[in-house]
Design an enzyme around this catalytic site. Structure first.
Site, PDB file in Angstrom:
ATOM      1  N   SER A  83       0.809  -1.215   0.000  1.00 50.20           N
ATOM      2  CA  SER A  83       0.000   0.000   0.000  1.00 50.20           C
ATOM      3  C   SER A  83       0.846   1.271   0.000  1.00 50.20           C
ATOM      4  O   SER A  83       0.308   2.363   0.083  1.00 50.20           O
ATOM      5  CB  SER A  83      -0.917  -0.001   1.227  1.00 50.20           C
ATOM      6  N   THR A 120      -1.305   2.694   4.262  1.00 48.07           N
ATOM      7  CA  THR A 120      -0.707   4.029   4.154  1.00 48.07           C
ATOM      8  C   THR A 120       0.117   4.324   5.386  1.00 48.07           C
ATOM      9  O   THR A 120      -0.347   4.114   6.493  1.00 48.07           O
ATOM     10  CB  THR A 120      -1.867   5.053   4.131  1.00 48.07           C
ATOM     11  N   THR A 132       1.531   6.960   0.318  1.00 44.04           N
ATOM     12  CA  THR A 132       0.654   5.823   0.014  1.00 44.04           C
ATOM     13  C   THR A 132       0.613   5.539  -1.480  1.00 44.04           C
ATOM     14  O   THR A 132       0.884   6.430  -2.301  1.00 44.04           O
ATOM     15  CB  THR A 132      -0.783   6.131   0.492  1.00 44.04           C
ATOM     16  N   ARG A 170      -7.311   8.692  -9.791  1.00 43.91           N
ATOM     17  CA  ARG A 170      -7.889   8.976  -8.470  1.00 43.91           C
ATOM     18  C   ARG A 170      -6.794   9.412  -7.476  1.00 43.91           C
ATOM     19  O   ARG A 170      -5.717   8.834  -7.418  1.00 43.91           O
ATOM     20  CB  ARG A 170      -8.599   7.723  -7.958  1.00 43.91           C
ATOM     21  N   VAL A 171      -7.114  10.441  -6.723  1.00 50.82           N
ATOM     22  CA  VAL A 171      -6.209  10.902  -5.665  1.00 50.82           C
ATOM     23  C   VAL A 171      -6.997  10.859  -4.352  1.00 50.82           C
ATOM     24  O   VAL A 171      -8.170  11.251  -4.321  1.00 50.82           O
ATOM     25  CB  VAL A 171      -5.732  12.343  -5.954  1.00 50.82           C
ATOM     26  N   ASP A 229      -6.907  11.175   0.178  1.00 47.93           N
ATOM     27  CA  ASP A 229      -6.683  12.204   1.191  1.00 47.93           C
ATOM     28  C   ASP A 229      -5.202  12.415   1.510  1.00 47.93           C
ATOM     29  O   ASP A 229      -4.797  13.485   1.960  1.00 47.93           O
ATOM     30  CB  ASP A 229      -7.374  11.808   2.507  1.00 47.93           C
ATOM     31  N   THR A 284      -5.541   7.518   7.918  1.00 46.08           N
ATOM     32  CA  THR A 284      -5.430   6.371   7.023  1.00 46.08           C
ATOM     33  C   THR A 284      -6.838   5.830   6.807  1.00 46.08           C
ATOM     34  O   THR A 284      -7.747   6.125   7.573  1.00 46.08           O
ATOM     35  CB  THR A 284      -4.496   5.287   7.617  1.00 46.08           C
ATOM     36  N   GLY A 285      -7.013   5.061   5.744  1.00 44.75           N
ATOM     37  CA  GLY A 285      -8.329   4.494   5.471  1.00 44.75           C
ATOM     38  C   GLY A 285      -8.938   5.069   4.213  1.00 44.75           C
ATOM     39  O   GLY A 285      -8.213   5.524   3.317  1.00 44.75           O
ATOM     40  N   GLY A 338      -9.950   7.400   1.884  1.00 47.94           N
ATOM     41  CA  GLY A 338      -9.596   8.807   1.757  1.00 47.94           C
ATOM     42  C   GLY A 338     -10.748   9.729   1.444  1.00 47.94           C
ATOM     43  O   GLY A 338     -10.787  10.868   1.919  1.00 47.94           O
TER      44      GLY A 338
HETATM   45  C1  SD4 Z   1      -6.293   6.760   0.308  1.00 45.86           C
HETATM   46  N1  SD4 Z   1      -6.055   7.005   2.687  1.00 45.86           N
HETATM   47  O1  SD4 Z   1      -5.738   6.834  -0.775  1.00 45.86           O
HETATM   48  C2  SD4 Z   1      -5.448   6.470   1.506  1.00 45.86           C
HETATM   49  C3  SD4 Z   1      -5.122   5.030   1.489  1.00 45.86           C
HETATM   50  C4  SD4 Z   1      -5.284   4.282   2.696  1.00 45.86           C
HETATM   51  O2  SD4 Z   1      -6.343   2.421   3.474  1.00 45.86           O
HETATM   52  O3  SD4 Z   1      -5.018   4.729   3.796  1.00 45.86           O
HETATM   53  N2  SD4 Z   1      -5.802   3.100   2.521  1.00 45.86           N
HETATM   54  O4  SD4 Z   1      -7.508   6.874   0.452  1.00 45.86           O
END
Ligand code: SD4
Length: 313
Positions: free
Chosen positions: A70, A172, A190, A200-201, A203, A223-224, A226
């Site tokens: 990731s 991330t 990340t 795609r971009v 957060d 994280t998570g 975005g």
């Molecule tokens: C995103 N927050 O690109 C990042 C990736 C991530 O679990 O943390 N994934 O959305």
């Protein structure tokens, strides 16, 4: 806590105001179980380098780790097979730099730092970011490893876009550090969500969403999923909550609830996790789902701490 102090080199008076306890500094925290990264960052600060150097060097450890799918090299690709990276960095002076939709350059965090330090801009994207990287001596390399290509080929059999919660407990990397002078920096890097749309971009490279630092108050990273972090400008929110007097832990909890309580939120189906650090070196973390964790290196101890979560079952 010295609310509103936004200076770089703190005077002794300021240190007293914010109860800065130099015995407990430096401190570094990072999302997920990334002890090698926090170790690198902490040792960098022990070596009298700044929190900014610590953040860059710590994040680079995970970017170079091909097993982490990731971040950096070996990151899972978008649905068309392209590995595209997002990263940002912020220093104690409030300067920041960011790269988005970056291909072929592994150390996105270092390139984000170059954007901050060597351009008049905050954010570079795509081919422009890549070309700037080569002009700064970064090396072009194929970021798609055999393992990630195999995973993508398997995914193509169903092509179902379904962001995975807590991917392999290592996602991330977001990192915050306060050095022994009391200066805070942060970074986030990340490869984004696996099998996202091309272009795609998330957060992570967006200042205020994936990361925010105010040297007088503290910092936060996310994280998570975005998209959900961006909608609530999560990291900025946490820093502002700390400015109002909330602890890092409480601020992370309020920011998670801001997502959960949104009208029609389908929070049961995705993960967001936050970590935060204040000027005193106090830390906090919280997530929607179980399974999130934070790594903290402080006072010679490098530990992974399980996060509390909104959903407990
Ligand atoms: C995103 N927050 O690109 C990042 C990736 C991530 O679990 O943390 N994934 O959305």
């Amino acid at each position: 806590m010295g609310l509103g102090i936004a200076n770089d080199a703190l005077s002794n008076v300021d240190k007293q105001k914010i109860n800065l306890n130099e015995d407990t500094l430096p401190v570094v925290i990072a999302t997920w179980d990334v002890k090698n990264a926090t170790k690198k960052a902490w040792k960098t600060m022990q070596n009298h380098e700044s929190s900014l150097d610590a953040i860059e060097k710590g994040c680079m450890v995970e970017e170079a780790n091909e097993k982490g799918q990731s971040v950096g090299k070996g990151g899972l690709p978008d649905r068309d097979g392209n590995v595209t990276l997002d990263a940002c960095i912020m220093n104690s002076k409030g300067d920041c730099g960011s790269v988005v939709f970056l291909k072929n350059i592994k150390h996105a965090i270092s390139l984000a730092r170059k954007v901050m330090e060597d351009t008049p801009h905050v954010m570079l994207s795509g081919i422009g970011a890549e070309e700037f990287g080569y002009s700064m001596g970064f090396v072009k390399e194929d970021l798609l490893t055999e393992a990630s290509k195999k995973a993508w080929n398997k995914w193509k059999k169903t092509s179902k876009y379904d962001p995975i919660i807590n991917i392999e407990n290592h996602d991330t990397i977001g990192m915050l550090a306060i050095d022994s002078s009391g200066n805070i920096s942060g970074g986030c890097t990340t490869s984004g969500l696996a099998y996202k749309m091309h272009g795609r971009v998330g957060d992570s490279p967006i200042i205020g969403s994936g990361l925010y630092v105010d040297n007088g108050i503290g910092g936060a990273v996310a994280t998570g999923l975005g998209e959900e972090v961006v909608k609530t400008v999560g990291s900025f929110l946490i820093v502002e909550l700390m400015r109002q007097g909330h602890s890092p832990q409480k601020a992370c909890e309020i920011a998670i609830k801001r997502i959960v309580y949104k009208p029609n939120s389908n929070y049961k189906n995705f993960q967001v996790g936050y970590i935060a650090l204040n000027k005193n070196g106090d830390v906090g973390c919280y997530s929607i789902q179980k399974g999130f964790s934070m790594t903290k290196y402080q006072s010679n101890k490098n530990v992974n701490i399980k996060s509390d979560s909104y959903i407990i079952s």
